[in-house]
Scaffold this active site. Structure first.
Site, PDB file in Angstrom:
ATOM      1  CE  LYS A  81      -4.092   2.069   2.496  1.00 26.63           C
ATOM      2  NZ  LYS A  81      -4.938   1.686   3.557  1.00 26.63           N
ATOM      3  CB  SER A 156      -8.355   3.537   2.508  1.00 28.61           C
ATOM      4  OG  SER A 156      -7.456   2.896   3.562  1.00 28.61           O
ATOM      5  CB  SER A 180      -8.522   0.804   5.540  1.00 27.51           C
ATOM      6  OG  SER A 180      -9.235   2.116   5.530  1.00 27.51           O
TER       7      SER A 180
END
Lengths: 471, 97
Positions: A81, A156, A180
């Site tokens: 990420k 997210s 997330s």
């Protein structure tokens, strides 16, 4: 080149094949690079594919050939990420604020994975500074769902979940402040773990809400998630909240608690509820016990989260001043530099949360909102502690809906926030939780169950998740 | 409940340059979000005797001393700064005479 069956590949089978010499780490990496080339333009899961993937894989191959320092993760291709720092590489948090930022150090989790010889494929898309539940807040366009590219990936950590669910990476790291990792896992058919607060060092993960943030794995199955969790966990002199603890013996048969009064408040899609109830029935048939647990304060969680999270966000985002790193826009004086830089660098949702946080922390409202939320957080913790005195896991669906169309919730922030209703209480309490796929809708969209365990009891979650996979 | 001048003040406190259109939208959004989080007022009080003595949080200390050797990261860190002068971050003049 050997044709590698990526679809059925797991970390363990890849490792065995690498050690046997069925294929090399370079061939494995190339197979994923080919998938990325084929699908990333459509999915927008990766913001950047690293130029040195082959070189990283060659180093892993050298280790495997020498038979020295070979870990189960050596040569395993992983997506990271875009809010987790890898020294010398760009790291933008999918924000304009950090568009050209290069990390000056390794996050602790990255250091651990580098030591094991993991091959980092690239950095994955996310909501701007991890603020959002659909990856639509990325400054670089939304990530699409691998099962239907007109739908969101969730967020997210949507890029990481879409990459793993779509077969563009074998596994990935995400971060989870209110769901997330778990919610995009639910939307993309992956297994996602939010570890116990403090299980994994946050050093080198860009802070969103520091009392809620944790890094965790997004994987194709439970076994892979467990392998990654074990590799990244542990105390760290660079994160004063990270600590070690021993694993426990997990039960074989589970006592499963369902907070029905929380579930029955409405807002859950029928298809989600039906799938959830079917899963419970199957669990009962497999010999597990399902009981109701009273958790009377869980329904305050989302309101509590939307006080504490923006408060911490507004504080953490204060570091972006256009002076030390990141974007800088010139004004007529120093103060105007701040206003221009921050107004232009942060995305709309980040600006909204900074404003909310500034409000709840301001004199006159601090007691009514922030202090009250701190107390409610305690009530939520007590609900879990009480529940775990009588059950092994507390379960709900992971998200109230399957993946939704891109653009559906973008103009209604409150509706978007409600997507996190089942995942947020876990971050407030600091307990671990795991999302496991439980089949698909008629149109082929993944659905998932969300299991919460007591502090430090990831072992129970993995065992429970395996039981789900074996139903 | 939220007036436009509140939004203006918050934007100043938060050091955010916002357009009028965004402020209009924020005023509406924040009204609805604040309405939702006002639910909290209905929550019962925490009884002191039942406070969970923190199962999850634990302080972790390290020995006093330098975490890093002085200067080893300076170059890499300054390379990320928008403006640098003589090995320092450069900013506009802050104090008037």
């Amino acid at each position: 080149m050997t044709k590698i069956d990526l679809k059925n590949l797991t970390i363990k089978t890849a490792h065995e094949a690498l050690v046997r010499g069925d294929f090399t780490a370079v061939e494995l990496a190339e197979a994923y690079l080919a998938e990325i080339k084929l699908n990333n333009e459509r999915l927008n899961a990766f913001l950047e594919v690293f130029a040195d993937v082959r070189e990283q894989a060659q180093k892993a191959d050298a280790r495997i050939r020498a038979g020295k320092d070979v870990d189960i993760l050596t040569g395993i291709p992983m997506a990271i990420k875009d809010n987790i720092l890898i020294k010398g590489r760009k790291c933008s948090s999918a924000s304009k604020m950090l568009e050209n930022y290069t990390a000056t150090y390794d996050a602790t989790v990255i250091k651990k994975l580098k030591d094991k010889g993991v091959v980092f494929l690239g950095r994955t898309n996310m909501d701007d500074f991890a603020m959002g539940g659909s990856t639509e807040n990325s400054a670089y366009g939304p990530t699409k769902n691998p099962f239907d590219d007109t739908l969101v990936s969730g967020g997210s950590s949507g890029g990481s979940a879409s990459a793993v669910g779509g077969g563009l990476a074998l596994c990935a790291l995400g971060s989870d402040t209110g769901g997330s990792i778990r919610q995009p896992s639910s939307f993309c058919g992956t297994v996602g773990l939010k570890p116990t607060y403090g299980a994994v060092s946050r050093f080198g993960a860009m802070a969103m809400a520091s009392s809620l943030d944790q890094i965790g794995p997004i994987a194709k199955n439970t076994e892979d998630a467990e392998i990654i969790f074990k590799a990244i966990r542990g105390a760290d002199g660079l994160d004063s909240t990270a600590f070690d603890y021993d694993s426990n013996e997990s039960p074989q048969k589970f006592k499963i608690g369902v907070p029905y009064s929380f579930l029955n408040q409405g807002g859950i899609d029928q298809v989600v509820l039906d799938n959830f109830n079917e899963t419970l029935e199957k669990l009962k048939k497999a010999g597990h016990e399902v009981v109701e647990v009273a958790m009377p304060n869980l329904h305050y969680s989302l309101a509590c989260y939307y006080v504490l999270m923006p408060a911490e966000v507004s504080t953490n985002m204060a570091r972006f001043d256009g002076v030390r790193y990141g974007l800088h826009l010139d004004g007529k004086d120093m103060t105007e530099d701040y206003f221009k830089t921050r107004g232009a660098g942060f995305g709309r949702e980040v600006r909204r949360r900074i404003m909310l946080g500034t409000y709840v922390l301001s004199a006159g409202y601090y007691d009514a909102f922030y202090n009250k939320a701190i107390q409610v957080r305690e009530l939520v913790k007590q609900d879990y502690i009480k529940a775990f005195s009588s059950v092994d896991v507390v379960v709900t669906p992971t998200a109230p809906t399957p993946a939704f169309p891109i653009g559906k919730n973008t103009n209604d922030p409150l509706q978007m926030y409600l997507e996190d209703i089942f995942t947020v209480p876990v971050n407030l309490a600091g307990v671990p939780a795991l999302s496991t796929p439980t089949g698909k809708t008629e149109s082929g969209l993944p659905l998932a169950i969300h299991a919460v365990g007591n502090y430090k009891r990831e072992d129970i979650l993995f065992a429970f998740s395996r039981a789900i996979e074996n139903l | 409940m939220l007036e436009r001048k509140d939004i203006d003040n918050l934007a100043v406190l938060a050091r955010l340059d916002l357009s009028d259109a965004e402020k209009d939208k924020l005023q509406k959004d924040m009204e609805s979000i604040l309405g939702y989080i006002s639910e909290l007022q209905k929550a019962p009080a925490v009884e002191e005797s039942h406070k969970s003595s923190d199962y999850s949080l634990k302080n972790v200390m390290r020995e006093d001393g330098e975490a890093y050797e002085s200067g080893v990261n300076t170059e890499a860190i300054l390379a990320e700064a928008p403006k640098v002068k003589n090995g320092y971050f450069a900013v506009k003049k802050i104090l008037d005479n």
